[in-house]
Design a protein around this motif. Structure first.
Motif, short mmCIF file in Angstrom:
data_model
loop_
_atom_site.label_atom_id
_atom_site.label_comp_id
_atom_site.label_asym_id
_atom_site.label_seq_id
_atom_site.Cartn_x
_atom_site.Cartn_y
_atom_site.Cartn_z
N LEU A 208 0.90 -1.26 -0.14
CA LEU A 208 0.02 0.14 0.03
C LEU A 208 0.74 1.47 -0.02
CD1 LEU A 208 -2.80 1.29 0.03
CD2 LEU A 208 -2.68 0.91 2.54
N GLY A 209 1.96 1.15 0.76
CA GLY A 209 2.86 2.47 0.66
C GLY A 209 3.26 2.84 -0.44
N ALA A 210 3.79 1.89 -1.45
CA ALA A 210 4.42 2.01 -2.79
C ALA A 210 3.16 2.40 -3.69
CB ALA A 210 4.93 0.72 -3.33
N SER A 211 2.03 2.20 -3.57
CA SER A 211 0.77 2.52 -4.21
C SER A 211 0.63 3.97 -3.89
CB SER A 211 -0.14 1.69 -4.17
OG SER A 211 -0.04 0.28 -4.50
N CYS A 212 0.62 4.17 -2.50
CA CYS A 212 0.58 5.84 -2.38
C CYS A 212 1.38 6.90 -2.80
CB CYS A 212 0.61 5.69 -0.60
SG CYS A 212 -0.75 5.10 0.11
N GLY A 213 2.75 6.29 -2.97
CA GLY A 213 3.81 7.14 -3.65
C GLY A 213 3.22 7.40 -5.20
N PHE A 214 2.80 6.40 -6.04
CA PHE A 214 2.52 6.65 -7.34
C PHE A 214 1.26 7.52 -7.28
CE2 PHE A 214 4.64 2.21 -7.71
CZ PHE A 214 5.60 2.76 -8.56
N VAL A 215 0.29 7.46 -6.70
CA VAL A 215 -0.90 8.09 -6.69
C VAL A 215 -0.91 9.47 -6.08
CG1 VAL A 215 -2.02 6.13 -7.47
CG2 VAL A 215 -2.13 6.87 -5.35
N GLY A 216 -0.02 9.51 -5.33
CA GLY A 216 0.20 10.95 -4.42
C GLY A 216 -0.53 11.14 -3.20
N ALA A 217 -1.13 9.76 -2.43
CA ALA A 217 -1.81 9.87 -1.63
C ALA A 217 -1.05 10.14 -0.15
CB ALA A 217 -2.50 8.37 -1.34
N ALA A 218 -0.81 11.47 -0.05
CA ALA A 218 0.05 11.93 1.06
C ALA A 218 -0.24 11.57 2.42
CB ALA A 218 0.34 13.42 0.84
N ARG A 219 -1.68 11.77 2.83
CA ARG A 219 -1.79 11.45 4.36
C ARG A 219 -2.03 9.89 4.49
NH1 ARG A 219 -7.41 12.20 6.96
NH2 ARG A 219 -6.80 12.28 9.14
N LEU A 220 -2.55 9.32 3.51
CA LEU A 220 -2.56 7.92 3.77
C LEU A 220 -1.01 7.42 3.84
CD1 LEU A 220 -4.14 5.27 4.51
CD2 LEU A 220 -4.25 5.26 1.81
N ALA A 221 -0.08 7.88 2.95
CA ALA A 221 1.37 7.37 2.96
C ALA A 221 1.73 7.64 4.55
CB ALA A 221 2.04 8.03 1.98
N ALA A 222 1.66 8.73 5.05
CA ALA A 222 2.05 9.14 6.32
C ALA A 222 1.48 8.13 7.53
CB ALA A 222 1.59 10.54 6.76
N ALA A 223 0.28 8.04 7.34
CA ALA A 223 -0.21 7.08 8.27
C ALA A 223 0.04 5.40 7.96
CB ALA A 223 -1.89 6.93 8.12
N VAL A 224 0.45 5.12 6.74
CA VAL A 224 1.12 3.95 6.59
C VAL A 224 2.39 3.61 7.21
CG1 VAL A 224 2.02 2.43 4.74
CG2 VAL A 224 -0.19 3.27 4.32
N ARG A 225 3.19 4.81 7.07
CA ARG A 225 4.51 4.63 7.61
C ARG A 225 4.67 4.69 9.19
NH1 ARG A 225 9.42 6.32 5.43
NH2 ARG A 225 11.26 5.93 7.05
N TRP A 226 3.50 5.49 9.83
CA TRP A 226 3.43 5.47 11.13
C TRP A 226 3.08 4.10 11.74
CZ3 TRP A 226 4.08 9.44 14.44
CH2 TRP A 226 3.68 9.53 15.83
N LEU A 227 2.26 3.42 10.91
CA LEU A 227 1.69 2.14 11.48
C LEU A 227 2.66 1.01 11.34
CD1 LEU A 227 -0.52 0.32 12.47
CD2 LEU A 227 -1.39 0.12 10.17
N GLN A 228 3.48 1.16 10.11
CA GLN A 228 4.67 0.29 10.00
C GLN A 228 5.72 0.30 11.13
OE1 GLN A 228 5.65 1.87 5.93
NE2 GLN A 228 5.61 -0.13 5.28
N ALA A 229 5.78 1.46 11.77
CA ALA A 229 6.85 1.80 12.86
C ALA A 229 6.18 1.20 14.03
CB ALA A 229 7.22 3.39 12.75
N GLN A 230 4.86 1.09 14.23
CA GLN A 230 4.25 0.64 15.47
C GLN A 230 3.02 -0.26 15.07
OE1 GLN A 230 3.53 4.22 18.16
NE2 GLN A 230 3.70 5.39 16.48
#
Length: 251
Positions: A208-230
């Motif tokens: 999902l994080g990779a897909s967010c980068g392609f489509v510019g889903a900025a807020r969801l990308a941040a949330a994905v990274r946050w959940l990956q860390a925790q």
């Protein structure tokens, strides 16, 4: 790299014809290309320019190897994405380059469209990671209202256009596919996190994080990274679910 600025690429290739081809192809992204013929020249350009958004190194150079050059530049710039290029097709040559820290190895001859597609993808992923890091910094000082009033926009149109060659039609089409798949991915992540399946959640979040980068889903990308860390955090899951829900809500 900011979404509104052209990326700067450090290209290292000792063959003049190959260097000219790779430079022209990369400049057509568009981008600014600093081209070097050997390790010494590359180090000089790296020190002079101050920062590059991507490194593209030949595996074998007159005064060293691409892996050696990468190692020498990493101390000053640990997060610049690096690609190697080589004429070898042998796994014995390609695998050590990946082990040295190159994200991918491009095998020559490579066409201009193939090179440009790889550069766009890697640059977009780097931009998304930078955006995510900024969001994490913001999140450190944000209050409990983050899920409904995150500082990042749902969509970063500039990042998506940069990732997809400036073609708005491609952005629109890919976002439709992204939103079609998002409900299933959202459920899969939630199920894995609630079940304590860190590995399963990690796989879904990576995709999902990779897909967010392609489509510019900025807020969801941040949330994905946050959940990956925790991955066991109920708060991180709530933030992820809210960000996904905002994207899926009717306009």
């Amino acid at each position: 790299m900011k979404p509104t600025t052209m990326p700067r690429i450090l290209l290292v290739e000792d063959d003049p014809a190959s260097r000219a081809f790779l430079t022209a192809a990369a400049q057509a992204l568009p981008s600014v290309v600093d081209a070097a013929s050997d390790c010494a020249h590359a180090r000089h350009l790296a020190a002079r320019s101050g920062a590059h958004d991507l490194w593209l190194f030949d595996a074998n150079l007159p005064d060293g190897t691409g892996a050696q050059l990468l190692a020498s530049l990493r101390a000053a710039a640990p997060r610049v994405p690096a690609l190697a290029h080589t004429a070898s097709h042998e796994r014995a040559d390609l695998d050590p380059l990946l082990a040295a820290g190159f994200l991918e190895v491009l095998v020559k001859p490579i066409t201009a469209p193939a090179l440009q597609g790889t550069l766009r993808r890697v640059l977009a992923q780097a931009l998304a990671a930078t955006t995510i890091d900024a969001a994490r910094t913001d999140a450190d000082t944000a209050d409990a209202a983050w899920p409904t009033c995150g500082k990042l926009p749902n969509w970063d149109d500039a990042a998506a256009l940069a990732a997809l060659g400036g073609e708005q039609a491609h952005v629109d089409a890919l976002r439709r596919l992204f939103l079609d798949e998002l409900p299933g991915q959202r459920r899969a992540v939630a199920v894995a996190v609630v079940a304590g399946d860190v590995e399963g959640a990690g796989r879904e979040l990576h995709r999902l994080g990779a897909s967010c980068g392609f489509v510019g889903a900025a807020r969801l990308a941040a949330a994905v990274r946050w959940l990956q860390a925790q991955p066991r955090s109920a708060d991180a899951l709530q933030r992820f679910d809210a960000a996904a829900g905002d994207l899926l809500a009717p306009a």
